[in-house]
Motif scaffolding. Structure first.
Motif, PDB file in Angstrom:
ATOM      1  N   SER A 297       0.866  -1.258   0.078  1.00  0.00           N
ATOM      2  CA  SER A 297      -0.133   0.003  -0.012  1.00  0.00           C
ATOM      3  C   SER A 297       0.918   1.240  -0.217  1.00  0.00           C
ATOM      4  N   LEU A 298       1.997   1.067   0.603  1.00  0.00           N
ATOM      5  CA  LEU A 298       2.854   2.246   0.719  1.00  0.00           C
ATOM      6  C   LEU A 298       3.412   2.433  -0.616  1.00  0.00           C
ATOM      7  N   SER A 299       3.824   1.637  -1.155  1.00  0.00           N
ATOM      8  CA  SER A 299       4.382   1.351  -2.444  1.00  0.00           C
ATOM      9  C   SER A 299       3.459   1.979  -3.777  1.00  0.00           C
ATOM     10  N   TYR A 300       2.194   1.658  -3.489  1.00  0.00           N
ATOM     11  CA  TYR A 300       1.224   2.085  -4.401  1.00  0.00           C
ATOM     12  C   TYR A 300       1.269   3.726  -4.538  1.00  0.00           C
ATOM     13  N   ASN A 301       1.377   4.049  -3.118  1.00  0.00           N
ATOM     14  CA  ASN A 301       0.753   5.806  -3.003  1.00  0.00           C
ATOM     15  C   ASN A 301       2.287   6.398  -2.793  1.00  0.00           C
ATOM     16  N   ILE A 302       3.291   6.023  -3.439  1.00  0.00           N
ATOM     17  CA  ILE A 302       4.763   6.624  -3.003  1.00  0.00           C
ATOM     18  C   ILE A 302       4.686   7.988  -3.298  1.00  0.00           C
TER      19      ILE A 302
END
Length: 366
Positions: A297-302
């Motif tokens: 999720s963090l990676s998706y919204n970087i």
């Protein structure tokens, strides 16, 4: 190791790769820890040198920005919109996003801290020129534009690598230059190191990471056996780490030395990033699904997280002493505040992402 047996002629590892998402997820966590520790404190700050070194130099150094930029290059390989004109358009948008961030993070913050709290020194803007500060968005934007231009002329990988190395060598020797008028330091800071208050990520020094990821990704997407590909990941972490700690006298120990690193430091850091991704590959086999989901999720919204955390961190630290009188910002307080920022930014960005997805789905039903 037989390279012919390691790589396929066809693309095998298509779609999102879990080890890359995990690496970016950890890099976001390290980045927030670093930024909170670096951000100006409106009140008593009692951070220990050990905490500052770990969060800034170790976690916020080779484990954060280089990982982002490397994965950015890998992402171009995996993207369906990697045509030269799309890269240039994307680069322009990201560059403008960086100016917008500078406006809210620096200019607006300056007037808020001064007008409301009488603290005109909390966030200097140097006559408004901080809107031109060269942060990672400016660098990313210029990187997309430059790679788009290189792809437009159908340059080979060898030629792209040669150009990148020449840029890196020039950036190694042409840095910490004062052009006189501050505006020139900001403008030229997009390309070479001038002053750390003007530029953090000059193109000539940092372009080696997205290009390293771009070349690496072309092989990674064809890897037959990731176990073999990442077999020596411990060495790829340990040897560079020893180099940065004991041999390189600047990368971990100097602000200018990190932002305006030399070519050798850059190449060794590329090796380190490969090791980090290899570590994440092996961690993915044992991690609970909930943690993997959170990191993905963090990676998706970087991009969104990067923008939002740079708004929340300085504004929050500005308000903190007025909410909690006589607070002393210790290592523990700094760490807790970092976790709060992480949870808020991640939650908001995930909520916005789901909202946009729901909106698109609703539109597609008509």
């Amino acid at each position: 190791m037989d390279l012919n047996n390691l790589f396929s002629k066809d693309e095998i590892n298509k779609g999102r790769q879990i080890e890359l998402d995990i690496a970016k997820g950890f890099a976001i966590i390290f980045m927030i820890l670093c930024h909170v520790a670096l951000c100006p404190k409106n009140g008593n700050s009692a951070l220990s040198p050990t905490y500052s070194f770990i969060t800034d130099a170790i976690l916020g150094g080779p484990c954060a920005a280089p990982v982002f930029m490397f994965c950015m290059g890998v992402g171009i390989v995996y993207s369906k919109h990697s045509q030269w004109n799309n890269l240039i358009k994307r680069g322009i948008k990201i560059f403008l996003l960086g100016i917008a961030l500078n406006f809210f993070r620096n200019v607006v913050l300056y007037y808020v801290s001064g007008a409301l709290f009488g603290n005109w020194n909390y966030s200097p803007i140097y006559g408004g020129l901080m809107i031109l500060f060269v942060d990672i968005f400016a660098f990313a934007g210029l990187s997309f534009i430059l790679l788009g231009i290189l792809k437009k002329f159908n340059l080979s990988n060898k030629m792209i690598i040669l150009i990148t190395l020449l840029m890196s060598i020039l950036g190694s020797f042409i840095n910490s230059i004062n052009f006189g008028p501050l505006i020139l330091n900001f403008i030229f800071g997009n390309f070479i190191g001038t002053d750390v208050k003007c530029t953090a990520f000059p193109l000539f020094n940092w372009f080696i990471f997205p290009i390293g990821g771009y070349i690496w990704g072309q092989y990674f997407i064809r890897v037959k056996d990731k176990n073999k590909f990442f077999k020596f990941w411990p060495l790829f972490i340990i040897i560079p780490f020893i180099y940065f700690l004991f041999i390189s006298k600047t990368f971990l120990y100097s602000e200018a030395g990190y932002y305006y690193f030399n070519t050798i430091d850059g190449i060794i850091c590329l090796v380190y990033v490969h090791g980090i991704i290899g570590l994440c590959y092996y961690l993915s086999k044992y991690m609970p699904k909930t943690i993997i989901k959170a990191l993905k999720s963090l990676s998706y919204n970087i991009t969104e997280i990067y923008f939002l955390q740079w708004i929340l961190i300085p504004y929050g630290l500005l308000l903190l002493p007025y909410i909690l009188k006589n607070i002393v910002i210790t290592d523990l307080i700094c760490f807790i505040y970092s976790l709060i920022i992480l949870v808020i930014t991640a939650s908001l960005c995930e909520f916005i992402r789901k909202l946009k997805k729901r909106k698109r789905n609703n539109i597609s039903t008509f």
